[in-house]
Every structure is written in C-alpha cells, then in structure tokens.
Design a protein around this motif. Structure first.
Motif, PDB file in Angstrom:
ATOM      1  N   VAL A   1       0.837  -1.191   0.000  1.00 36.45           N
ATOM      2  CA  VAL A   1       0.000   0.000   0.000  1.00 36.45           C
ATOM      3  C   VAL A   1       0.877   1.247   0.000  1.00 36.45           C
ATOM      4  CG1 VAL A   1      -1.821   1.147   1.335  1.00 36.45           C
ATOM      5  CG2 VAL A   1      -1.606  -1.329   1.406  1.00 36.45           C
ATOM      6  N   PRO A   2       0.531   2.252  -0.816  1.00 31.70           N
ATOM      7  CA  PRO A   2       1.280   3.516  -0.761  1.00 31.70           C
ATOM      8  C   PRO A   2       0.649   4.497   0.245  1.00 31.70           C
ATOM      9  CG  PRO A   2      -0.146   3.516  -2.692  1.00 31.70           C
ATOM     10  CD  PRO A   2      -0.438   2.231  -1.939  1.00 31.70           C
ATOM     11  N   ARG A   3       1.378   5.573   0.508  1.00 31.30           N
ATOM     12  CA  ARG A   3       0.897   6.574   1.480  1.00 31.30           C
ATOM     13  C   ARG A   3      -0.200   7.455   0.910  1.00 31.30           C
ATOM     14  NH1 ARG A   3       5.122  10.461   3.986  1.00 31.30           N
ATOM     15  NH2 ARG A   3       6.332  10.309   2.054  1.00 31.30           N
ATOM     16  N   LYS A   4      -1.006   8.012   1.811  1.00 33.06           N
ATOM     17  CA  LYS A   4      -1.919   9.106   1.490  1.00 33.06           C
ATOM     18  C   LYS A   4      -1.434  10.334   2.267  1.00 33.06           C
ATOM     19  CE  LYS A   4      -6.309   6.743   0.516  1.00 33.06           C
ATOM     20  NZ  LYS A   4      -5.740   5.615  -0.170  1.00 33.06           N
ATOM     21  N   PRO A   5      -1.872  11.525   1.863  1.00 33.77           N
ATOM     22  CA  PRO A   5      -1.405  12.708   2.601  1.00 33.77           C
ATOM     23  C   PRO A   5      -1.678  12.552   4.102  1.00 33.77           C
ATOM     24  CG  PRO A   5      -2.591  13.373   0.628  1.00 33.77           C
ATOM     25  CD  PRO A   5      -2.755  11.880   0.733  1.00 33.77           C
ATOM     26  N   GLY A   6      -0.736  13.019   4.916  1.00 32.33           N
ATOM     27  CA  GLY A   6      -0.896  12.936   6.367  1.00 32.33           C
ATOM     28  C   GLY A   6      -0.323  11.661   6.965  1.00 32.33           C
ATOM     29  N   MET A   7       0.014  10.701   6.132  1.00 28.94           N
ATOM     30  CA  MET A   7       0.581   9.451   6.658  1.00 28.94           C
ATOM     31  C   MET A   7       2.108   9.498   6.603  1.00 28.94           C
ATOM     32  SD  MET A   7      -1.762   6.634   4.722  1.00 28.94           S
ATOM     33  CE  MET A   7      -1.233   5.159   5.574  1.00 28.94           C
ATOM     34  N   THR A   8       2.737   8.790   7.528  1.00 33.69           N
ATOM     35  CA  THR A   8       4.184   8.563   7.424  1.00 33.69           C
ATOM     36  C   THR A   8       4.383   7.203   6.759  1.00 33.69           C
ATOM     37  OG1 THR A   8       4.346   7.362   9.517  1.00 33.69           O
ATOM     38  CG2 THR A   8       4.550   9.766   9.619  1.00 33.69           C
ATOM     39  N   ARG A   9       5.616   6.953   6.312  1.00 29.20           N
ATOM     40  CA  ARG A   9       5.887   5.630   5.738  1.00 29.20           C
ATOM     41  C   ARG A   9       5.682   4.553   6.803  1.00 29.20           C
ATOM     42  NH1 ARG A   9       9.694   8.983   3.576  1.00 29.20           N
ATOM     43  NH2 ARG A   9       9.868   9.095   1.305  1.00 29.20           N
TER      44      ARG A   9
ATOM     45  N   HIS B   1      16.252  19.556   3.089  1.00 35.61           N
ATOM     46  CA  HIS B   1      14.852  19.283   3.452  1.00 35.61           C
ATOM     47  C   HIS B   1      14.092  18.747   2.244  1.00 35.61           C
ATOM     48  CE1 HIS B   1      10.616  20.094   4.404  1.00 35.61           C
ATOM     49  NE2 HIS B   1      10.988  19.824   5.638  1.00 35.61           N
ATOM     50  N   ARG B   2      14.346  19.308   1.077  1.00 34.42           N
ATOM     51  CA  ARG B   2      13.606  18.841  -0.099  1.00 34.42           C
ATOM     52  C   ARG B   2      13.953  17.387  -0.423  1.00 34.42           C
ATOM     53  NH1 ARG B   2      13.263  20.824  -6.394  1.00 34.42           N
ATOM     54  NH2 ARG B   2      11.269  19.777  -6.733  1.00 34.42           N
ATOM     55  N   ILE B   3      15.233  17.046  -0.263  1.00 35.52           N
ATOM     56  CA  ILE B   3      15.644  15.655  -0.539  1.00 35.52           C
ATOM     57  C   ILE B   3      15.039  14.724   0.520  1.00 35.52           C
ATOM     58  CG2 ILE B   3      17.635  14.096  -0.645  1.00 35.52           C
ATOM     59  CD1 ILE B   3      19.228  16.584  -1.771  1.00 35.52           C
ATOM     60  N   GLN B   4      15.083  15.145   1.782  1.00 37.79           N
ATOM     61  CA  GLN B   4      14.556  14.277   2.846  1.00 37.79           C
ATOM     62  C   GLN B   4      13.052  14.086   2.725  1.00 37.79           C
ATOM     63  OE1 GLN B   4      16.060  16.245   6.442  1.00 37.79           O
ATOM     64  NE2 GLN B   4      17.654  14.679   6.609  1.00 37.79           N
ATOM     65  N   PHE B   5      12.371  15.104   2.224  1.00 36.06           N
ATOM     66  CA  PHE B   5      10.907  15.017   2.172  1.00 36.06           C
ATOM     67  C   PHE B   5      10.382  15.061   0.743  1.00 36.06           C
ATOM     68  CE2 PHE B   5      12.159  16.195   6.394  1.00 36.06           C
ATOM     69  CZ  PHE B   5      11.401  15.328   7.168  1.00 36.06           C
ATOM     70  N   GLY B   6      11.209  14.608  -0.201  1.00 33.02           N
ATOM     71  CA  GLY B   6      10.794  14.566  -1.614  1.00 33.02           C
ATOM     72  C   GLY B   6       9.583  13.678  -1.812  1.00 33.02           C
ATOM     73  N   GLY B   7       9.519  12.590  -1.055  1.00 33.03           N
ATOM     74  CA  GLY B   7       8.370  11.682  -1.164  1.00 33.03           C
ATOM     75  C   GLY B   7       7.081  12.381  -0.782  1.00 33.03           C
ATOM     76  N   ASP B   8       7.147  13.220   0.263  1.00 32.37           N
ATOM     77  CA  ASP B   8       5.944  13.939   0.715  1.00 32.37           C
ATOM     78  C   ASP B   8       5.456  14.914  -0.348  1.00 32.37           C
ATOM     79  OD1 ASP B   8       7.609  13.054   2.981  1.00 32.37           O
ATOM     80  OD2 ASP B   8       5.962  13.842   4.190  1.00 32.37           O
TER      81      ASP B   8
ATOM     82  N   ALA C   1       1.082  16.205  -3.889  1.00 28.22           N
ATOM     83  CA  ALA C   1       0.631  16.581  -5.237  1.00 28.22           C
ATOM     84  C   ALA C   1      -0.343  15.556  -5.797  1.00 28.22           C
ATOM     85  CB  ALA C   1       1.832  16.732  -6.161  1.00 28.22           C
ATOM     86  N   LYS C   2      -0.175  14.309  -5.434  1.00 28.29           N
ATOM     87  CA  LYS C   2      -1.077  13.262  -5.946  1.00 28.29           C
ATOM     88  C   LYS C   2      -2.392  13.227  -5.161  1.00 28.29           C
ATOM     89  CE  LYS C   2       2.052  10.280  -8.506  1.00 28.29           C
ATOM     90  NZ  LYS C   2       2.500   8.914  -8.825  1.00 28.29           N
ATOM     91  N   ALA C   3      -2.443  13.983  -4.075  1.00 32.56           N
ATOM     92  CA  ALA C   3      -3.702  14.262  -3.358  1.00 32.56           C
ATOM     93  C   ALA C   3      -4.551  13.029  -3.056  1.00 32.56           C
ATOM     94  CB  ALA C   3      -4.502  15.300  -4.141  1.00 32.56           C
ATOM     95  N   GLY C   4      -3.925  12.034  -2.478  1.00 29.15           N
ATOM     96  CA  GLY C   4      -4.707  10.877  -2.029  1.00 29.15           C
ATOM     97  C   GLY C   4      -4.729   9.723  -3.013  1.00 29.15           C
ATOM     98  N   THR C   5      -4.117   9.904  -4.185  1.00 31.06           N
ATOM     99  CA  THR C   5      -4.147   8.816  -5.178  1.00 31.06           C
ATOM    100  C   THR C   5      -2.861   7.987  -5.174  1.00 31.06           C
ATOM    101  OG1 THR C   5      -3.286  10.215  -6.947  1.00 31.06           O
ATOM    102  CG2 THR C   5      -5.688  10.130  -6.689  1.00 31.06           C
TER     103      THR C   5
END
Ligand SMILES: NC(=O)C1=CN([C@@H]2O[C@H](COP(=O)(O)OP(=O)(O)OC[C@H]3O[C@@H](n4cnc5c(N)ncnc54)[C@H](O)[C@@H]3O)[C@@H](O)[C@H]2O)C=CC1
Ligand SMILES: O=C([O-])CC(=O)C(=O)O
Length: 335
Positions: free
Chosen positions: A115-123, A223-230, A235-239
């Motif tokens: 399962v992949p993440r949705k906004p607000g979730m951590t890995r 910070h951008r590299i550490q949180f690039g996944g976020d 941007a994918k907004a829940g998808t």
C-alpha cells in the motif's frame, strides 16, 4: 570475501527471514544463467509495478519477465508481451500456484507490492499492512527461489528490507534538485545519499559534490531531498505516492545488479544493506555506496569526508534508523 558475505547474509536471512529475506548469496552467477535471466516483479500491476515492468521489458539482459500481482498481472503481461523486444513476459495471479511459478528460477525478484501513502501518513504508518505482504512474498521466494537476489521497494523500507534501491530514488532526486538549482546537467550531478529512506534518516552528502551553497540553500535542499516523497504524496492528493521516478530508479538498480552478476567490475549503487559501518552503534542496516558483484553485495564503501552539517544529520539519523530496524526485527520474532 564470499564466505564472509554469505555468512552475514545467511545469518540475516535466518534472523529476518519472514519480513524480508532479501539477499541470498550462495551461488555465484554463471554465464549460462546470464543467458537466461528471469526477473520476477511481485506487485507488477501497481503504480510502480507497471512502469517498472515496462522499463524491464526494454532490458536486453532479461530473457524472461515474470509478473505477479493479486490483481491484473496476466493483463499487464499480455499488454507488455506485444512490445517488440526479445524477452518473454508471463503473468500470474494467486490461483494455480501463480506465485510459485512467478518466482521459480528467477535470478532477481523485485517487490513493489504494498500500500502507498496518502497525505498525512508517514511511511511507518504502512508497516502493519506492508510487512505482512512482504513477509508472504519473501517466504515464497525463499521457498521456491532460494538462490534469487531480492530487492524490496515496499515501504517502510527502513524496516522491511535488507537490500533495496530506495536510495537510488533519493540519489536520482538529489541530482535533479541540485542541477535545477545550479543550472547544470543532472546526468553530471552525482549526489550520494546515505542512511535510510524516511525523513531524517535520509542523509544527502552534498559537500562531496563540490557544489557551493549558502547555509539557507543547503538547508532547503536537504529538506527537499529528505521530504521529496511527501512532495509527491501531496501533489497526488490521495491517489498514491511516487511511482514513475521509483520505477525509473528500480530499473536502474536492477540493471546495475544484472551487470554485476554478468561479471562487470566496479558497478556501484547506493543500497540499504546489512552493513558494518554503524554496527558498533547498534545500527545494523545502513544505506551507502555498495559495489555490486556476482555475489550481490560486494564491497560496502565508507561514507567519505563529511562536513559538520552532515555529521549532525548523521547523529540525528542513527537513533531513528535503530528504531525502524528494531521494528522490523520485532515483527519477525513475533511470527
Ligand atoms: N522504496 C521507495 O523508495 C519507494 C517505495 N514505495 C512503496 O512501494 C509500494 C507500492 O507503491 P505503488 O506501486 O504506488 O502502490 P499501488 O497500490 O499502486 O500498487 C501496489 C500493488 O501491489 C499489489 N499487491 C498488494 N498486495 C499484494 C500481494 N500480497 N502480492 C502481490 N501483489 C500485491 C496491489 O494489487 C497493487 O497492484 C508502497 O508501499 C510504496 O510506499 C513507493 C515509492 C518509493
Ligand atoms: O513517499 C512515499 O511514501 C514513497 C517514497 O518512499 C518516496 O517517494 O520516496
């Protein structure tokens, strides 16, 4: 060297066999095997699995691409099989021992199932679901393809894997982000990222690139590299989360491993592996540059010179990594 590596990996495999069982290094890769190289993708119908399989269909070193998923893998396989490259493509569902057939005789098994993440979730929030999925797939792989090399993508990889290419994605991202800032060609930017693959465990070693940044730029870039996944999850907004850049990275890693298995020397990729680098601090797995070899993991490179800023990042990462690893180990021991 080989005995050493085999020992370490076999120990790991016993200790962690259920969660991850990732690299089994007993057999040296033979040239006849190189001529008939089967790669299995488990989770092949997903957001990563499909573009990854497409990229692997273009890899001339692969003779058989075996796709497995709980849904739609035969459809994806039928589609890919029309592409005019040599490799055979087969698709399997859980019926009729599909998983067994997918992995049997595989040289490399890549696992993007989960399962992949949705906004607000951590890995880490994915652990309960994905550890079970990886456990089932790794157990089958251990049973039916005990000589295969496995690479786990499913998050949280800090807890679920022993060798994977997540740091390839971090390195791919870093070279792009740095090139954007400097106006350079991303192909020439080679930024090493070490540690793990979530938040503060991602440690970009930007100082080694020789690029000069102001303190503020460096902080923002880190910070951008550490949180690039976020960035992508938002941007994918829940998808879902990153799929295409991950597929690109996994394809690059798989190709590097194939080159090394075919006897090419000096193939280096960052990988999260059982590592001596910070074992004395209780951190048994760590991503750094690893020379790939016929045995899978060859020489594990040390980190090279670190700036004070990077030393501080490392200090912040180690306790978090230790927690992530302990979570995976506990899961295995409870099985
Ligand atoms: N390591 C890394 O750098 C990255 C890891 N990821 C992780 O990769 C995983 C997959 O992400 P996506 O492809 O976007 O998800 P997705 O949901 O699009 O695809 C996952 C696929 O796995 C399949 N699946 C689920 N359980 C399965 C099982 N037991 N056996 C076989 N297949 C199974 C699903 O049917 C689905 O087709 C997620 O856990 C995500 O967090 C994503 C991006 C980067
Ligand atoms: O952010 C996520 O959940 C997926 C991932 O690992 C990444 O894109 O780096």
């Amino acid at each position: 060297m080989e005995r050493n590596v085999v020992g370490v990996v076999n120990n790991q495999f016993h200790a962690h066999r259920i969660v991850v069982g990732v690299v089994i290094l007993k057999r040296a890769f033979s040239s006849s095997a190189a001529n008939a190289t089967k790669v299995a993708v488990l989770g092949a119908a997903g957001g990563i699995g499909q573009p990854l399989s497409l990229l692997l269909k273009h890899n001339e070193s692969i003779s058989h691409l075996a796709l497995y998923d709980i849904v739609n893998a035969p459809g994806v396989a039928a589609d890919l099989s029309h592409i005019n490259t040599h490799s055979k493509v087969t698709g399997y569902s859980p019926d009729n021992d599909g998983l067994k057939h997918a992995v049997t005789d595989a040289t490399i098994i890549v696992i993007p199932a989960g399962v992949p993440r949705k906004p607000g979730m951590t890995r880490d929030d994915l652990f309960n679901t994905n550890a079970g999925i990886v456990k089932d797939l790794a157990t089958a792989a251990a049973q039916y393809a005990p000589k295969a090399f496995m690479a786990v993508i499913s998050n949280p990889v800090n807890s679920t894997s022993m060798i994977q290419k997540v740091t390839t994605l971090d390195v791919v991202r870093s070279s792009r982000f740095v090139s954007e800032l400097k106006g350079t060609d991303p192909k020439n930017e080679n930024i090493l990222v070490v540690g793990g693959h979530s938040g503060v465990t991602i440690i970009p070693l930007i100082s080694q690139s020789g690029a000069k940044f102001t303190d503020d730029e460096l902080k923002a870039l880190t910070h951008r590299i550490q949180f690039g996944g976020d960035e992508v999850v938002k941007a994918k907004a829940g998808t879902g989360s990153a799929t295409l850049s991950m597929a690109f990275s996994a394809s690059r890693f798989t190709n590097s491993l194939l080159r090394a298995l075919n006897g090419e020397n000096g193939v280096v990729e960052p990988a999260y592996v059982r590592s001596p680098l910070f074992e004395s601090k209780g951190v048994e797995y760590f991503a750094s540059n690893v020379e790939l070899s016929r045995e899978g993991v060859g020489k594990i490179h040390d980190l090279g010179p670190l700036s004070q800023y990077e030393k501080d990042l490392l200090e912040a990462a180690l306790p978090e990594l230790k927690k992530n690893i302990a979570k995976g180990v506990d899961f295995v021991h409870k099985q």
